[in-house]
Write a protein that holds these residues in place. Structure first.
Motif, PDB file in Angstrom:
ATOM      1  N   ASN A   1      14.125  30.815  -6.386  1.00 42.68           N
ATOM      2  CA  ASN A   1      15.547  30.607  -6.089  1.00 42.68           C
ATOM      3  C   ASN A   1      16.216  30.001  -7.317  1.00 42.68           C
ATOM      4  OD1 ASN A   1      16.015  31.201  -3.072  1.00 42.68           O
ATOM      5  ND2 ASN A   1      14.084  30.087  -3.141  1.00 42.68           N
ATOM      6  N   GLY A   2      16.537  30.842  -8.247  1.00 41.58           N
ATOM      7  CA  GLY A   2      17.127  30.388  -9.509  1.00 41.58           C
ATOM      8  C   GLY A   2      16.075  29.752 -10.401  1.00 41.58           C
ATOM      9  N   ALA A   3      16.485  29.523 -11.652  1.00 45.59           N
ATOM     10  CA  ALA A   3      15.611  28.804 -12.573  1.00 45.59           C
ATOM     11  C   ALA A   3      15.334  27.401 -12.029  1.00 45.59           C
ATOM     12  CB  ALA A   3      16.281  28.711 -13.951  1.00 45.59           C
ATOM     13  N   SER A   4      16.286  26.890 -11.248  1.00 43.37           N
ATOM     14  CA  SER A   4      16.158  25.527 -10.720  1.00 43.37           C
ATOM     15  C   SER A   4      14.895  25.364  -9.885  1.00 43.37           C
ATOM     16  CB  SER A   4      17.378  25.174  -9.867  1.00 43.37           C
ATOM     17  OG  SER A   4      18.550  25.375 -10.602  1.00 43.37           O
ATOM     18  N   GLU A   5      14.627  26.316  -8.996  1.00 40.34           N
ATOM     19  CA  GLU A   5      13.414  26.183  -8.180  1.00 40.34           C
ATOM     20  C   GLU A   5      12.163  26.337  -9.048  1.00 40.34           C
ATOM     21  OE1 GLU A   5      12.232  29.180  -5.306  1.00 40.34           O
ATOM     22  OE2 GLU A   5      11.144  27.693  -4.137  1.00 40.34           O
TER      23      GLU A   5
ATOM     24  N   SER B   1      20.464  26.052 -26.057  1.00 50.42           N
ATOM     25  CA  SER B   1      20.530  24.841 -25.255  1.00 50.42           C
ATOM     26  C   SER B   1      21.845  24.642 -24.515  1.00 50.42           C
ATOM     27  CB  SER B   1      20.291  23.631 -26.174  1.00 50.42           C
ATOM     28  OG  SER B   1      20.886  22.471 -25.654  1.00 50.42           O
ATOM     29  N   ASN B   2      21.708  24.201 -23.302  1.00 51.68           N
ATOM     30  CA  ASN B   2      22.794  23.578 -22.571  1.00 51.68           C
ATOM     31  C   ASN B   2      22.464  22.090 -22.629  1.00 51.68           C
ATOM     32  OD1 ASN B   2      24.554  22.536 -20.717  1.00 51.68           O
ATOM     33  ND2 ASN B   2      23.647  23.522 -18.924  1.00 51.68           N
ATOM     34  N   PRO B   3      23.184  21.248 -23.291  1.00 51.87           N
ATOM     35  CA  PRO B   3      24.607  21.344 -23.626  1.00 51.87           C
ATOM     36  C   PRO B   3      24.952  21.584 -25.105  1.00 51.87           C
ATOM     37  CG  PRO B   3      23.945  19.057 -23.760  1.00 51.87           C
ATOM     38  CD  PRO B   3      22.707  19.852 -23.467  1.00 51.87           C
TER      39      PRO B   3
ATOM     40  N   SER C   1       9.315  26.555 -21.197  1.00 57.81           N
ATOM     41  CA  SER C   1      10.431  27.058 -21.997  1.00 57.81           C
ATOM     42  C   SER C   1      11.524  27.610 -21.081  1.00 57.81           C
ATOM     43  CB  SER C   1       9.919  28.147 -22.944  1.00 57.81           C
ATOM     44  OG  SER C   1      10.986  28.658 -23.699  1.00 57.81           O
ATOM     45  N   ASP C   2      12.626  26.874 -21.021  1.00 56.00           N
ATOM     46  CA  ASP C   2      13.745  27.287 -20.178  1.00 56.00           C
ATOM     47  C   ASP C   2      14.634  28.207 -21.015  1.00 56.00           C
ATOM     48  OD1 ASP C   2      16.126  27.538 -18.802  1.00 56.00           O
ATOM     49  OD2 ASP C   2      16.220  25.445 -18.173  1.00 56.00           O
ATOM     50  N   GLU C   3      14.543  29.513 -20.719  1.00 57.07           N
ATOM     51  CA  GLU C   3      15.247  30.511 -21.543  1.00 57.07           C
ATOM     52  C   GLU C   3      16.371  31.195 -20.775  1.00 57.07           C
ATOM     53  OE1 GLU C   3      12.374  33.055 -23.524  1.00 57.07           O
ATOM     54  OE2 GLU C   3      11.135  31.336 -24.063  1.00 57.07           O
ATOM     55  N   VAL C   4      17.072  30.418 -19.939  1.00 56.90           N
ATOM     56  CA  VAL C   4      18.108  31.056 -19.122  1.00 56.90           C
ATOM     57  C   VAL C   4      19.256  31.631 -19.961  1.00 56.90           C
ATOM     58  CG1 VAL C   4      17.579  29.669 -17.069  1.00 56.90           C
ATOM     59  CG2 VAL C   4      19.440  28.963 -18.548  1.00 56.90           C
ATOM     60  N   TYR C   5      19.359  31.183 -21.217  1.00 55.08           N
ATOM     61  CA  TYR C   5      20.430  31.733 -22.085  1.00 55.08           C
ATOM     62  C   TYR C   5      19.875  32.696 -23.134  1.00 55.08           C
ATOM     63  CZ  TYR C   5      23.014  28.094 -19.751  1.00 55.08           C
ATOM     64  OH  TYR C   5      23.590  27.315 -18.770  1.00 55.08           O
ATOM     65  N   LYS C   6      18.697  33.259 -22.885  1.00 53.15           N
ATOM     66  CA  LYS C   6      18.040  34.086 -23.906  1.00 53.15           C
ATOM     67  C   LYS C   6      18.861  35.314 -24.310  1.00 53.15           C
ATOM     68  CE  LYS C   6      15.096  37.230 -21.167  1.00 53.15           C
ATOM     69  NZ  LYS C   6      15.926  38.403 -21.269  1.00 53.15           N
TER      70      LYS C   6
ATOM     71  N   ASN D   1      13.224  31.634 -16.324  1.00 56.91           N
ATOM     72  CA  ASN D   1      14.412  32.417 -16.599  1.00 56.91           C
ATOM     73  C   ASN D   1      15.215  32.665 -15.326  1.00 56.91           C
ATOM     74  OD1 ASN D   1      16.277  33.946 -18.141  1.00 56.91           O
ATOM     75  ND2 ASN D   1      14.590  34.424 -19.534  1.00 56.91           N
ATOM     76  N   SER D   2      16.325  33.347 -15.474  1.00 57.88           N
ATOM     77  CA  SER D   2      17.262  33.435 -14.367  1.00 57.88           C
ATOM     78  C   SER D   2      18.139  34.674 -14.490  1.00 57.88           C
ATOM     79  CB  SER D   2      18.156  32.194 -14.425  1.00 57.88           C
ATOM     80  OG  SER D   2      19.151  32.265 -13.458  1.00 57.88           O
ATOM     81  N   PHE D   3      18.657  35.119 -13.363  1.00 62.37           N
ATOM     82  CA  PHE D   3      19.643  36.196 -13.379  1.00 62.37           C
ATOM     83  C   PHE D   3      21.064  35.614 -13.318  1.00 62.37           C
ATOM     84  CE2 PHE D   3      15.750  38.187 -12.186  1.00 62.37           C
ATOM     85  CZ  PHE D   3      15.810  39.427 -12.804  1.00 62.37           C
ATOM     86  N   SER D   4      21.152  34.267 -13.231  1.00 59.46           N
ATOM     87  CA  SER D   4      22.459  33.618 -13.057  1.00 59.46           C
ATOM     88  C   SER D   4      23.399  33.857 -14.221  1.00 59.46           C
ATOM     89  CB  SER D   4      22.268  32.101 -12.919  1.00 59.46           C
ATOM     90  OG  SER D   4      21.614  31.767 -11.739  1.00 59.46           O
ATOM     91  N   LYS D   5      22.883  33.754 -15.448  1.00 59.20           N
ATOM     92  CA  LYS D   5      23.770  33.759 -16.623  1.00 59.20           C
ATOM     93  C   LYS D   5      23.908  35.169 -17.207  1.00 59.20           C
ATOM     94  CE  LYS D   5      23.327  29.301 -16.035  1.00 59.20           C
ATOM     95  NZ  LYS D   5      24.334  28.353 -15.613  1.00 59.20           N
ATOM     96  N   THR D   6      22.770  35.824 -17.503  1.00 55.03           N
ATOM     97  CA  THR D   6      22.823  37.155 -18.118  1.00 55.03           C
ATOM     98  C   THR D   6      23.616  38.125 -17.250  1.00 55.03           C
ATOM     99  OG1 THR D   6      20.646  36.789 -19.053  1.00 55.03           O
ATOM    100  CG2 THR D   6      21.392  39.067 -18.972  1.00 55.03           C
TER     101      THR D   6
ATOM    102  N   VAL E   1      23.692  34.014  -6.023  1.00 52.49           N
ATOM    103  CA  VAL E   1      22.631  34.647  -5.232  1.00 52.49           C
ATOM    104  C   VAL E   1      21.278  33.991  -5.457  1.00 52.49           C
ATOM    105  CG1 VAL E   1      23.754  36.881  -4.918  1.00 52.49           C
ATOM    106  CG2 VAL E   1      22.255  36.530  -6.864  1.00 52.49           C
ATOM    107  N   ARG E   2      21.194  33.094  -6.441  1.00 52.85           N
ATOM    108  CA  ARG E   2      20.030  32.236  -6.666  1.00 52.85           C
ATOM    109  C   ARG E   2      18.741  33.033  -6.908  1.00 52.85           C
ATOM    110  NH1 ARG E   2      21.330  29.364  -8.813  1.00 52.85           N
ATOM    111  NH2 ARG E   2      19.804  27.751  -8.480  1.00 52.85           N
ATOM    112  N   VAL E   3      18.701  33.789  -7.974  1.00 42.90           N
ATOM    113  CA  VAL E   3      17.447  34.471  -8.323  1.00 42.90           C
ATOM    114  C   VAL E   3      17.055  34.129  -9.757  1.00 42.90           C
ATOM    115  CG1 VAL E   3      16.148  36.643  -8.402  1.00 42.90           C
ATOM    116  CG2 VAL E   3      18.037  36.388  -6.796  1.00 42.90           C
TER     117      VAL E   3
HETATM  118  C1  LIG Z   1      19.453  25.038 -19.071  1.00 41.32           C
HETATM  119  C2  LIG Z   1      19.593  25.445 -17.645  1.00 41.32           C
HETATM  120  N1  LIG Z   1      18.496  25.628 -16.894  1.00 41.32           N
HETATM  121  C3  LIG Z   1      18.584  25.976 -15.601  1.00 41.32           C
HETATM  122  C4  LIG Z   1      19.800  26.163 -14.994  1.00 41.32           C
HETATM  123  C5  LIG Z   1      19.847  26.546 -13.551  1.00 41.32           C
HETATM  124  O1  LIG Z   1      19.961  27.932 -13.426  1.00 41.32           O
HETATM  125  P1  LIG Z   1      19.853  28.696 -12.020  1.00 41.32           P
HETATM  126  O2  LIG Z   1      21.233  29.031 -11.591  1.00 41.32           O
HETATM  127  O3  LIG Z   1      19.069  29.932 -12.335  1.00 41.32           O
HETATM  128  O4  LIG Z   1      19.142  27.807 -11.087  1.00 41.32           O
HETATM  129  C6  LIG Z   1      20.978  25.980 -15.728  1.00 41.32           C
HETATM  130  C7  LIG Z   1      22.291  26.135 -15.087  1.00 41.32           C
HETATM  131  O5  LIG Z   1      23.335  25.805 -15.615  1.00 41.32           O
HETATM  132  C8  LIG Z   1      20.872  25.619 -17.090  1.00 41.32           C
HETATM  133  O6  LIG Z   1      21.957  25.443 -17.852  1.00 41.32           O
END
Ligand SMILES: Cc1ncc(COP(=O)(O)O)c(C=O)c1O
Length: 351
Positions: A78-82, A148-150, A176-181, A201-206, A212-214
């Motif tokens: 459920n998202g990169a968060s889970e 990186s975020n931020p 390695s959190d690559e949600v912005y890859k 990784n995540s489908f949230s950003k790309t 939808v939390r994947v």
């Molecule tokens: C660096 C980073 N990791 C993880 C997440 C969470 O992403 P997700 O929506 O896939 O849970 C975010 C969301 O802003 C993020 O910036």
């Protein structure tokens, strides 16, 4: 100005929109997902329980994008968060090297998992490899987030390779959190590799599908992957099937979508970077993701006043381990970015 506004965490602003608010707060893409991702979804088919590890087709598709891997090496979450939550809980206890500034959820995720963060301060927004070599000893894992975020910075490929090497020798995990890859302005993404690597990784950003939390995790350490599946069996169970269906369709949509998004982000990046520089702020030019982290005078006063007197949301740098700075997301259209910059300029002149 509202002095009662509780600035303990970003929760105060998350989800706030409408009423003419210009929000540089949330990292939520405002652009639509690929058309193919939402067309012809058969919701009735997705009303059952699904495989805990995630839909086979989606994992097979992902395996094509990662070196030397198979569908078994992935868990859809459920998202990169889970994924992050499961990974650190699966580690049980120990220290995690955490570059600072960091994504604001990392410290709480580590704390809930019983892990202890060991901070390493970034130099000009990047990991200093000598400092890394000293601080990594005694840690169970290091958490890397490039882009990186931020900070909007990316790590040099040489740095990432050195981190791969050092951690492999010492038997330390890299998470390695690559949600912005897919949002890198300067070069191709470098996929960190090794049997000690767990990629998130995540489908949230790309694909602009935050709601939808994947997301997913990938690792060649099959024992670790199996442990995660066992934990997920007794917690969230499967990730929502409608979302996985959308994710698979998004992956199969023409790659042009991702390219076009990148060009939109790049244009916005230039507008906000130049705009904040013109106002006289000191900041790094983003190389990836969609955030800026300028230094500002009196950050708390600025965040409060902007919200209450100017209807503008920005986030406190303190939430990201960066006091003295504020974070702005540029996930909003050019017109709003320009109007927001005007308001920020005016507000700063009154502080
Ligand atoms: C660096 C980073 N990791 C993880 C997440 C969470 O992403 P997700 O929506 O896939 O849970 C975010 C969301 O802003 C993020 O910036």
């Amino acid at each position: 100005m509202d002095n009662k506004l509780n600035l303990t965490s970003p929760a105060v602003f998350i989800g706030k929109q409408g009423d003419g608010i210009i929000s540089f707060g949330s990292g939520q893409p405002d652009l639509p997902p690929p058309r193919e991702a939402i067309e012809d979804i058969d919701i009735r088919r997705d009303l059952r329980y699904g495989l805990i590890q995630g839909c086979v087709e989606l994992r097979v598709s992902l395996a094509d994008e990662y070196p030397a891997s198979s569908a078994e090496n992935f868990v859809i979450t459920n998202g990169a968060s889970e994924a992050l939550d499961l990974i650190f809980r699966a580690m049980d206890n120990g220290k995690v090297l955490l570059p600072r500034p960091y994504y604001y959820s990392y410290p709480p995720i580590l704390e809930y998992a019983g892990m202890e963060p060991v901070y390493i301060d970034l130099k000009q927004g990047r990991i200093d490899i000598e400092d890394f070599r000293k601080k990594i000893k005694g840690c169970k894992a290091v958490l890397i987030n490039s882009p990186s975020n931020p900070t909007g910075r990316i790590e040099a490929i040489d740095t990432l390779k050195e981190i791969e090497e050092v951690t492999e020798k010492l038997g330390i995990y890299i998470v390695s959190d690559e949600v912005y890859k897919d949002i890198i302005y300067e070069r191709e993404n470098y996929i960190i590799k090794g049997s000690h690597v767990i990629t998130v990784n995540s489908f949230s950003k790309t694909y602009a599908m935050c709601g939808v939390r994947v997301g997913y995790l990938w690792s060649l350490d099959q024992e670790f992957v199996n442990k995660i599946i066992e934990m997920k069996t007794h917690t969230s169970m499967n990730t929502n099937l409608v979302g996985q269906d959308m994710a698979l369709r998004a992956m199969k949509s023409p790659k042009l979508y991702v390219k076009q998004q990148l060009e939109i982000w790049r244009k916005r990046r230039n507008i906000i970077y130049e705009g904040l520089k013109d106002i006289g702020l000191d900041l790094w030019k983003p190389e990836g993701a969609f955030y800026v982290l300028p230094k500002v005078p009196k950050p708390e006063e600025l965040v409060r006043k902007l919200y209450t007197d100017y209807n503008v949301i920005i986030y406190l740098g303190r939430w990201f381990g960066a006091p003295g700075r504020v974070r702005l997301s540029y996930a909003l259209d050019e017109k709003e970015i320009k109007e927001g910059l005007n308001r920020i300029k005016d507000c700063l002149s009154k502080i």
